[in-house]
Design a protein around this motif. Structure first.
Motif, PDB file in Angstrom:
ATOM      1  N   SER A  63      24.963  33.224  37.833  1.00 27.88           N
ATOM      2  CA  SER A  63      26.094  33.854  37.884  1.00 27.88           C
ATOM      3  C   SER A  63      27.384  34.781  38.464  1.00 27.88           C
ATOM      4  O   SER A  63      27.859  33.887  38.878  1.00 27.88           O
ATOM      5  N   ALA A  93      28.422  32.002  43.448  1.00 28.77           N
ATOM      6  CA  ALA A  93      29.496  31.682  42.549  1.00 28.77           C
ATOM      7  C   ALA A  93      30.561  32.074  42.165  1.00 28.77           C
ATOM      8  O   ALA A  93      31.346  31.275  41.387  1.00 28.77           O
ATOM      9  N   LEU A 125      25.487  25.409  40.334  1.00 30.10           N
ATOM     10  CA  LEU A 125      25.599  26.426  39.028  1.00 30.10           C
ATOM     11  C   LEU A 125      24.250  24.996  38.078  1.00 30.10           C
ATOM     12  O   LEU A 125      23.137  26.140  38.212  1.00 30.10           O
ATOM     13  N   ARG A 185      33.676  30.206  41.423  1.00 32.90           N
ATOM     14  CA  ARG A 185      33.746  30.083  40.208  1.00 32.90           C
ATOM     15  C   ARG A 185      35.597  30.350  39.946  1.00 32.90           C
ATOM     16  O   ARG A 185      36.680  30.209  39.039  1.00 32.90           O
TER      17      ARG A 185
END
Length: 882
Positions: A745, A750, A523, A754
């Protein structure tokens, strides 16, 4: 018949156990009394008469047991007795019962929930006819392993191959849907006429595309997805034959696809239309925009198909050396292409859940060890009364079955709730690419795995008390002397279990730490621009501007000016493809004045407005940005990125150099006027490719992405931006409104990184908690068994701080061994998950050191209370209690 009736009575006699027991007791009492009366008449005293009568009878309990075995099935009878006894034991020890059941439920529930995802993605077949025979067919270049097909190459591949029973292509696009309320951009796809027949899917309503409906002159048709049929057309059965206007063309609806149909490679698609072979790209063999899907003939394998397609590609390269140089082939099973990106993450999560389940089982086994130690007198009494080792073992097996059964039942509930919660966290756009995760639930495969996990847990928990039973030391429970040796044995076993727990916790903590560090670096990867305060939206102009460059330029300029006048907007730019999307939309270039041998210099190609770089706040390295003067009719200019400059102009200034297409056609010659810092065009985990940027007015299009830099919250500006665009023309269509920060995001890479980090971190936190609880339990048990020893030490003058050090040292040794083994396992686990780590080594020293420190501190905290209790022992009370 008598034998059958006897068998039935033996099998179901236990159902009438209460009445049978009463009758048996009455009969034995009467029989015993007869013997007593005979002995009394023989002159014996009452006590002697009863003793001799019992001896002659063989003992009341022995006789009852013999009778039970004759009248019922002993195994069933004993099992029911053991089950009732096990339930009573659990009710008597609610703390132990609740703790054990919760641990097993959470461990098995998490494992089953993750297995549900694995089952949906990897084990269930794709919703097509004979999906194992479907393959993904594309071209291949040195830079792109799976590159798109060109339309002419597709036609040649379809004509020349002998391994496919059918070969079709698909291509995604956004359509401008004309409705009563205006124009709306909708997700669509173009396919060749046999696409659905190749997949083996038939429309639920209406018909499929007919042969030839993807050729010039065919009537325009469209097939609806099931969701589009419900949402946009109210699920009407008379929808077939109705018109729908897409990109200004009236198309006739000919069918509706089944509700179960999905094609993950295209994501969400509302409208399926035939390919238009008259499009600009389809007219050039060098333009690649299609992806193939084929059905293998009987007996053909993907490897054989790949070999043949590679040969065909080589033949086409010789026939068309300019457009097909270095164009190879790629043939992979369709399931591998659809599910492949999710495989490493799913296996990682499954491994983490399995480790958590293992820790839960080890912890419950430790609790059983401590609990069985407290029951040693009970076991000794039962053994002394004649219970065999096998009978005692069966009792513990039954107790384990009851415990695991309750834990597994609650585990299924936890798994179902977890599946629903986890699938609900997947964004809709992401779920369109992962459609096999919709409607997750408990399937036959999940229940079968639950049964296997329950069997494994039962075996583990049943084995825990066996060493105590099989060493013949149970009877020592009736004496005081057997306590110390048995306790030491149990302590050593408990220590080993704790080491296993701590080592497993270290592996999970390290995996979570590595993934967390990888996510942070992902990120915070260099983007080449400032993503904050950027509102973005994809725009398609009205149908009136299509094919008219002047109108397209005017519309784009009008959109920029209208959005720029919004309060809170600082600057506005346009681009053909938003940054951090994908490496693609490439072109082949050639350098003026340099030797050329037909090589393909492939670079990203983007069209941008004059204010685009300034809106992104990208850094100009040398030269200049575009201005409004770089418009239609002006000399063609281009800006390159640093990677382009380093690759093609090492050690020299590229400003003023000229490039063109592979033919160096005069209308393609462009002058390089600037070098911009590398902007990440591809995904966060992809490399930076060479890129060229053209002025939008010199190569306009009716569709583009608009980027607005705002002085206020970029998310709150999105509705105003869309409303402003519609004020330019009511025929404007928009889709994909989002902030740039959200796009980054929520990007697939991502999100997967995540979600993996969060889930593994959850497993790691639970594992750490269970490990600490296990360490506390075994140290506390060790202290309780050494009360006399500690009292003697203190009575002989030992300092209380010495006792503290002794207990803490014991816990520290366990933690050290567990951490050491866990760190070694963590390096191996990190190597296995290397493909998921971004700019992070599997043996990252900082992460491993931090994990060791966290577990060390947790171990000290877990052992402090037992150490304090040990140091607080009153020597007099300790010795008196012994």
């Amino acid at each position: 018949m008598k034998a059958l009736r006897a068998a039935i009575v033996r099998l179901f006699g236990f159902l009438q156990s209460d009445r049978r027991e009463r009758d048996l007791a009455d009969e034995l009492d009467a029989h015993l009394q007869l013997h007593v009366d005979d002995n009394l008449r023989a002159g014996m005293s009452p006590e002697e008469a009863r003793r001799i009568a019992l001896l002659k009878l063989g003992g009341l309990e022995q006789t009852k047991e013999h009778y039970r075995e004759r009248s019922t099935v002993p195994v069933i009878e004993h099992t029911l007795q053991d089950v009732r006894f096990a339930l009573r034991q659990l009710i008597k020890s609610p703390g132990f019962a609740v703790t054990s059941i919760v641990m097993l439920a959470l461990g098995s529930g998490s494992a089953l929930a993750i297995f549900g995802f694995v089952d949906a993605a990897l084990l269930r077949p794709l919703p097509y006819r004979e999906p194992a025979r479907l393959v993904n067919v594309t071209e291949s270049t040195p830079q792109i392993p799976r590159a798109n097909l060109s339309y002419f190459d597709y036609l040649d591949w379809k004509r020349m191959n002998t391994v496919f029973s059918s070969l079709d292509v698909h291509h995604g696009r956004r359509y401008a849907l004309t409705t009563a309320g205006g124009t709306e951009l909708v997700p669509g796809a173009r396919v060749s006429d046999g696409f659905f027949r190749t997949l083996g899917v038939a429309p639920a309503i209406g018909r499929d595309f007919r042969a030839g409906e993807d050729l010039p002159g065919a009537p325009p048709t469209v097939i609806l997805s099931h969701s589009a049929w419900l949402v946009r057309f109210g699920g009407r059965n008379d929808v077939v034959g109705q018109p729908v206007v897409l990109d200004g063309v009236a198309r006739t609806i000919i069918g509706v696809l089944p509700e179960s149909f999905h094609f993950a490679l295209r994501g969400r698609v509302d409208f399926w239309t035939p390919i238009d072979p008259t499009g600009l790209c389809e007219k050039r063999r060098s333009c690649h925009n299609l992806t193939g899907v084929a059905r293998l003939k009987d007996g053909a394998s993907p490897d054989a198909a790949f070999a043949e397609m590679r040969t065909i590609a080589a033949n086409l390269e010789r026939a068309y050396p300019d457009s097909n140089r270095s164009q190879g082939a790629s043939v992979l099973p369709l399931s591998e292409v659809i599910i492949g990106p999710a495989k490493p993450v799913l296996f990682l999560l499954l491994a983490g859940a399995a480790l958590l389940l293992a820790i839960a089982c080890v912890n419950v086994a430790g609790l059983l060890i401590v609990r069985s130690e407290t029951r040693r007198r009970e076991l000794a009494v039962r053994s002394a009364l004649g219970a065999s080792n096998a009978r005692l073992v069966w009792q513990f097996v039954t107790e384990a079955v009851v415990l695991v059964g309750l834990g597994s039942a609650f585990g299924l509930v936890v798994a179902r709730l977890s599946m629903t919660a986890l699938s609900g966290l997947i964004p809709d756009d992401m779920l369109a690419r992962l459609p096999y995760f919709k409607n997750l639930g408990l399937t036959a495969n999940t229940v079968a795995i639950a049964a296997l996990l329950a069997l494994g847990a039962t075996i583990v928990l049943s084995l825990a008390p066996l060493p105590r039973l099989l060493t013949g030391s149970v009877r020592d429970g009736l004496t005081e002397g057997g306590r110390g040796g048995g306790s030491r044995t149990w302590r050593r076993l408990g220590f080993k279990l704790v080491v296993v727990e701590l080592a497993t916790a270290v592996v999970l903590l390290s995996a979570a730490g590595l993934l967390g560090k990888s996510l942070y670096r992902l990120l915070n990867a260099s983007l080449g621009f400032q993503p904050d305060h950027l509102s973005t939206v994809y725009v398609t102009g009205p149908a009136s501007i299509r094919g008219n460059n002047d109108r397209a330029v005017a519309f784009a300029q009008g959109a920029i000016e209208r959005v720029r006048r919004l309060p809170g907007v600082e600057s506005v730019g346009l681009v053909s493809v938003l940054p951090v999307s994908f490496n693609g939309n490439t072109t082949w270039i050639r350098f003026v004045g340099r030797p050329y041998n037909g090589e393909h210099n492939e670079v990203n190609e983007r069209e941008i407005s004059a204010g685009f770089f300034e809106t992104l706040r990208a850094k100009l390295i040398r030269g200049r940005f575009f201005s409004d003067a770089d418009g239609p009719g002006q000399p063609l200019v281009t800006i390159i990125n640093q990677t382009f400059a380093r690759k093609y102009f090492p050690g020299e200034d590229p400003i003023g150099k000229r490039i063109g297409n592979t033919d160096l056609a005069p209308q393609s010659i462009q002058e390089i006027v600037g070098v911009v810092d590398d902007i990440r065009e591809g995904s966060l985990d992809s490399e930076i490719w060479p890129a060229i940027y053209h002025p939008f007015p010199q190569d306009p299009d009716g569709a583009f992405a608009l980027v607005a830099r705002t002085a206020q919250d970029d998310g709150s500006m999105l509705p105003s931006v869309v409303a402003a665009l519609r004020e330019v023309d009511q025929g404007v269509g928009t889709i994909g409104e989002a902030t740039m920060s959200d796009r980054i995001s929520d990007s697939p890479v991502a999100y997967l990184q995540r979600s993996s980090t969060v889930l593994v971190a959850g497993f790691a936190a639970a594992a750490l908690l269970l490990g600490v609880i296990g360490l506390y339990g075994v140290i506390d048990y060790s202290v309780s068994q050494r009360t006399r020893e500690l009292g003697v030490r203190l009575a002989m003058g030992a300092q209380r701080r010495t006792v503290y050090r002794m207990i803490l040292r014991e816990a520290g040794n366990l933690a050290f061994v567990g951490v050491a083994i866990g760190l070694a396992g963590s390096v191996g686990a990190g190597a296995l998950m290397r493909g998921l780590l971004i700019d992070t080594a599997p043996w990252d020293v900082t992460t491993l050191t931090g994990v060791a420190a966290v577990l060390g501190v947790a171990a000290l905290l877990a052992s402090f209370l037992p150490a304090r209790r040990a140091a607080s022992v009153d020597p007099i009370e300790a010795l008196r209690s012994e």
